[in-house]
Design a protein around this motif. Structure first.
Motif, PDB file in Angstrom:
ATOM      1  N   ILE B 185       0.844  -1.201   0.000  1.00  0.00           N
ATOM      2  CA  ILE B 185       0.000   0.000   0.000  1.00  0.00           C
ATOM      3  C   ILE B 185       0.878   1.250   0.000  1.00  0.00           C
ATOM      4  CG2 ILE B 185      -1.594   1.358   1.397  1.00  0.00           C
ATOM      5  CD1 ILE B 185      -2.955  -1.214   2.208  1.00  0.00           C
ATOM      6  N   MET B 189       1.302   4.515  -2.867  1.00  0.00           N
ATOM      7  CA  MET B 189       1.385   5.969  -2.632  1.00  0.00           C
ATOM      8  C   MET B 189       2.708   6.511  -3.170  1.00  0.00           C
ATOM      9  SD  MET B 189      -0.003   6.372   1.209  1.00  0.00           S
ATOM     10  CE  MET B 189      -0.447   4.916   2.098  1.00  0.00           C
ATOM     11  N   SER B 227       8.867   8.117   1.124  1.00  0.00           N
ATOM     12  CA  SER B 227       7.919   7.007   1.274  1.00  0.00           C
ATOM     13  C   SER B 227       8.511   5.703   0.770  1.00  0.00           C
ATOM     14  CB  SER B 227       6.629   7.319   0.519  1.00  0.00           C
ATOM     15  OG  SER B 227       6.159   8.592   0.860  1.00  0.00           O
ATOM     16  N   ILE B 260      -2.234  -3.662  13.987  1.00  0.00           N
ATOM     17  CA  ILE B 260      -2.596  -2.251  14.146  1.00  0.00           C
ATOM     18  C   ILE B 260      -1.375  -1.373  13.893  1.00  0.00           C
ATOM     19  CG2 ILE B 260      -3.336  -0.519  15.843  1.00  0.00           C
ATOM     20  CD1 ILE B 260      -5.179  -2.712  17.003  1.00  0.00           C
ATOM     21  N   PHE B 262       1.030  -1.968  11.841  1.00  0.00           N
ATOM     22  CA  PHE B 262       1.181  -1.842  10.381  1.00  0.00           C
ATOM     23  C   PHE B 262       0.160  -0.850   9.819  1.00  0.00           C
ATOM     24  CE2 PHE B 262       3.432  -6.068  10.336  1.00  0.00           C
ATOM     25  CZ  PHE B 262       4.571  -5.623   9.686  1.00  0.00           C
ATOM     26  N   LEU B 263      -1.050  -0.881  10.383  1.00  0.00           N
ATOM     27  CA  LEU B 263      -2.074   0.061   9.920  1.00  0.00           C
ATOM     28  C   LEU B 263      -1.615   1.502  10.171  1.00  0.00           C
ATOM     29  CD1 LEU B 263      -4.980   0.710   8.916  1.00  0.00           C
ATOM     30  CD2 LEU B 263      -5.714   0.544  11.294  1.00  0.00           C
ATOM     31  N   VAL B 266       0.558   2.592   7.449  1.00  0.00           N
ATOM     32  CA  VAL B 266      -0.172   2.922   6.223  1.00  0.00           C
ATOM     33  C   VAL B 266      -0.770   4.319   6.326  1.00  0.00           C
ATOM     34  CG1 VAL B 266      -2.250   2.359   4.925  1.00  0.00           C
ATOM     35  CG2 VAL B 266      -0.654   0.551   5.556  1.00  0.00           C
ATOM     36  N   LEU B 267      -1.305   4.625   7.506  1.00  0.00           N
ATOM     37  CA  LEU B 267      -2.010   5.895   7.640  1.00  0.00           C
ATOM     38  C   LEU B 267      -1.069   7.082   7.810  1.00  0.00           C
ATOM     39  CD1 LEU B 267      -5.013   4.878   9.918  1.00  0.00           C
ATOM     40  CD2 LEU B 267      -4.956   5.122   7.445  1.00  0.00           C
ATOM     41  N   PHE B 268       0.033   6.889   8.514  1.00  0.00           N
ATOM     42  CA  PHE B 268       0.768   8.087   8.940  1.00  0.00           C
ATOM     43  C   PHE B 268       2.227   8.169   8.530  1.00  0.00           C
ATOM     44  CE2 PHE B 268      -2.685   7.518  12.034  1.00  0.00           C
ATOM     45  CZ  PHE B 268      -3.380   8.674  11.738  1.00  0.00           C
ATOM     46  N   ILE B 271       3.405  10.878   5.420  1.00  0.00           N
ATOM     47  CA  ILE B 271       3.436  12.323   5.644  1.00  0.00           C
ATOM     48  C   ILE B 271       4.757  12.767   6.258  1.00  0.00           C
ATOM     49  CG2 ILE B 271       0.940  12.486   5.884  1.00  0.00           C
ATOM     50  CD1 ILE B 271       1.256  12.577   8.852  1.00  0.00           C
ATOM     51  N   ASN B 291       3.178  17.665  10.115  1.00  0.00           N
ATOM     52  CA  ASN B 291       3.517  16.460   9.364  1.00  0.00           C
ATOM     53  C   ASN B 291       4.719  15.699   9.913  1.00  0.00           C
ATOM     54  OD1 ASN B 291       1.665  16.029   7.054  1.00  0.00           O
ATOM     55  ND2 ASN B 291       2.252  18.115   6.544  1.00  0.00           N
TER      56      ASN B 291
END
Ligand SMILES: [Cu+2]
Lengths: 66, 555
Positions: B185, B189, B227, B260, B262-263, B266-268, B271, B291
């Motif tokens: 994922i 991005m 990233s 969680i 790993f999640l 993905v989310l943060f 940035i 950021n």
């Protein structure tokens, strides 16, 4: 490797169910990840850049032809 | 078409196996180029030798950056993604044809870029900040590589869908594959940012558009540049969990929490690209601080969860096997003779103590200013990308050689020493670079004596020691990398075949027995190690703030 041990069988449901569903739904994870990144970093960043004042002409000239 | 692995019991899709092999081979070639470049750079930065001329220094630096940070890692990751989505899930590759298309695009791009750089047509460093301009084929090469990689990532998701549809995997993916999925994922991005930034730049290099805004370029480029290194982090941690399972039979102490974490990546984590723009005039402090701290710390939290969970997993498995004496018997009795295990454990230590601590501090707007654009930054990412990711990838390769290439590891005794050589080499290199950066030595600089410049600058003479240490570390690491490369190449192309489990030099641990204790804490050793880590972080944190206040005196 074992399956997820923490299932949704105990009391406080809705929140856990959502998280559990999210962890098993990689397309949703992808979308959320993209949204956070796009809003917080890219779009906000581009807005900031667009809002940057252009360099005043006199200063530009002195820099270009010292 | 499947073969059933007589060592793991996995059903191995042969089409997938071929794709894994070819991507892995190209990864190794890229690493070879990167390593050869690295040693030239070490002996150029050390002004006593000053090996390369100025143009060649920047040329080789460009080559080294691209091959180490992009080609080696992405080729390896694509191989890993295919492995995790087919072999581990007993699933056939969804479209081998597209797998080859992806590979050809990536290989073509890789060759184009390296040829352009070596011909001196792209002396723009890895970041290629506009208005520096390279040959159009350079940008085209990167675009082809990125498109190929994106296709590979898409095939990974295709394999997952196929595995689910065929009932080879339940609702939840195995943790290793889940971690790879997080990496995939983040890769989407990353590669989308790459497309957004490189396509206009390519058109600009062709003269089709007049200019590319340099502030915009930096913003989006770092969405790719930073990233992409977070794909590594996620993939690396997935491999940590896999290795814990393969080598000591450990399963994550709390899989849900690991997922969680790993999640949170993905989310943060993407940035955090903002930390590369901390001195950029085009974005505000609010944007920078949000950021790189408030939101980004959730990703740091994730790293801390993993850095605790993986050793805890190993410790609890070892304890369940009976290594319960004291705090650290489990550690002393770990399978250190298995080079995959030692690589991964050393990678965890290096990544945490060197890469992680400096990462948190240098990623902060305030303390970043002390070291921005100095060698300390380079030292930091040697800690993350080299000690962490590269050493981890090197380690898991010791499993890939017998299981995927079906070859015995040649010079196995040397293979046991190799992780240590590489670890200590890079650790010394990295810490010396950090020290040099703290004394203000700039990065990406050919001549810090500033000869012929209109100003002069005298560095603290103590840096001489750190230069020597850096070279020493570089040479040791170079040897470690060279040994690994030789072992891999000779094993894969000339090594004896693995004909059955009796030829397997490593081992695959049985799952550790179930725990029988009730409320006893399962990983006290890891807890103590974590407290030591915390103390180290706080000390370094404090020192940096103290130092900042000395540099920017406020009265
Ligand atoms: Cu970064």
């Amino acid at each position: 490797m074992s399956e997820d041990q923490n299932t949704i069988s105990n009391g406080e449901q809705p929140k856990k169910a959502f998280l559990h569903g999210l962890l098993d739904n990689y397309f949703l994870m992808l979308v959320l990840g993209l949204v956070v990144y796009a809003l917080s970093y890219c779009i906000w960043g581009v807005i900031e850049i667009l809002g940057t004042q252009p360099i005043p002409d006199e200063i530009k000239q002195t820099l270009l032809n010292p | 078409m499947f073969r059933t692995c007589d060592i793991t019991g996995f059903k191995v899709c042969l089409a997938s196996q071929k794709l894994i092999r070819i991507n892995a081979v190209f990864a190794v070639v890229s690493l070879l180029i990167a390593v050869l470049g690295a040693i030239l750079l070490v002996f150029t930065r050390w002004q006593e030798v000053h090996l390369l001329s100025s143009p060649w220094y920047y040329r080789i630096l460009t080559l080294h950056g691209l091959n180490a940070l992009i080609f080696w890692i992405v080729f390896f990751e694509i191989a890993g993604l295919y492995f995790g989505s087919t072999v581990v899930l007993n699933t056939r590759f969804c479209s081998p044809l597209l797998g080859w298309v992806s590979f050809i695009l990536m290989a073509g791009g890789f060759i184009m870029v390296d040829v352009m750089v070596l011909q001196g047509k792209a002396d723009v460093l890895m970041t290629s900040y506009v208005p520096l301009k390279a040959h159009p084929l350079y940008y085209l090469g990167i675009i082809l590589f990125a498109v190929g990689a994106l296709l590979g990532v898409g095939l990974f998701f295709g394999n997952l869908v196929k595995a689910k549809r065929e009932g080879n995997v339940g609702e939840s993916l195995p943790l290793f594959t889940f971690g790879l999925m997080a990496a995939a994922i983040i890769a989407v991005m990353t590669l989308l940012s790459g497309a957004v930034v490189y396509v206009p730049t390519f058109l600009w290099s062709l003269g089709l558009i007049e200019s590319v805004d340099s502030a915009w370029y930096r913003l989006i480029w770092w969405g790719l540049g930073h990233s992409s290194q977070q794909i590594n982090v996620a993939a690396m941690i997935a491999i940590w969990y896999l290795t814990a399972s393969l080598t000591v039979g450990g399963n994550s102490v709390n899989e849900k929490v690991s997922r969680i974490a790993f999640l949170l990546y993905v989310l943060f984590i993407c940035i955090a690209s903002a930390h590369h723009l901390l001195v950029d005039p085009a974005v505000s402090s609010t944007w920078k601080v949000w950021n790189t701290s408030y939101a980004m710390y959730l990703a740091v939290l994730a790293s801390m969860i993993h850095a605790f969970a993986v050793p805890a997993t190993i410790e609890s498995a070892q304890r369940r096997k009976g290594y319960t004496n004291g705090l650290f018997e489990w550690f002393a009795r770990a399978p250190w003779g298995n080079p995959a295990f030692s690589s991964v454990f050393l990678a965890i230590i290096g990544f945490g103590f060197i890469g992680g601590i400096t990462g948190v501090i240098y990623g902060m707007e305030q303390t970043n200013i002390i070291v921005h654009n100095t060698m300390a930054i380079v030292g930091h990412f040697k800690g993350t990308v080299v000690l962490g990711t590269t050493l981890t990838f090197m380690g898991i390769t010791y499993y890939i050689i017998p299981l995927i290439f079906r070859k015995k590891i040649v010079a196995f005794k040397l293979a046991k020493i190799q992780p240590w050589l590489f670890f200590f080499g890079i650790a010394i290199l990295s810490v010396s670079m950090i020290a040099l950066g703290m004394f203000g030595v700039p990065r990406r600089h050919w001549d810090i004596t500033f000869s012929g410049a209109i100003f002069s600058h005298d560095f603290n003479p103590v840096i001489g020691i750190f230069w020597v240490l850096m070279v020493l570390g570089g040479v040791v690491a170079f040897l470690g990398a060279l040994i690994w490369l030789l072992i891999v190449v000779i094993s894969v192309f000339f090594g004896p075949a693995v004909n059955g489990p009796e030829d397997f030099q490593l081992s695959i641990a049985e799952p550790a027995p179930q725990a029988d204790h009730g409320h006893k804490f399962i990983a006290p050793g890891t807890l103590v190690a974590s407290l030591i880590f915390m103390a180290a972080l706080l000390i370094f944190f404090f020192l940096n703030w103290k130092w900042l206040s000395a540099i920017w005196e406020i009265q």
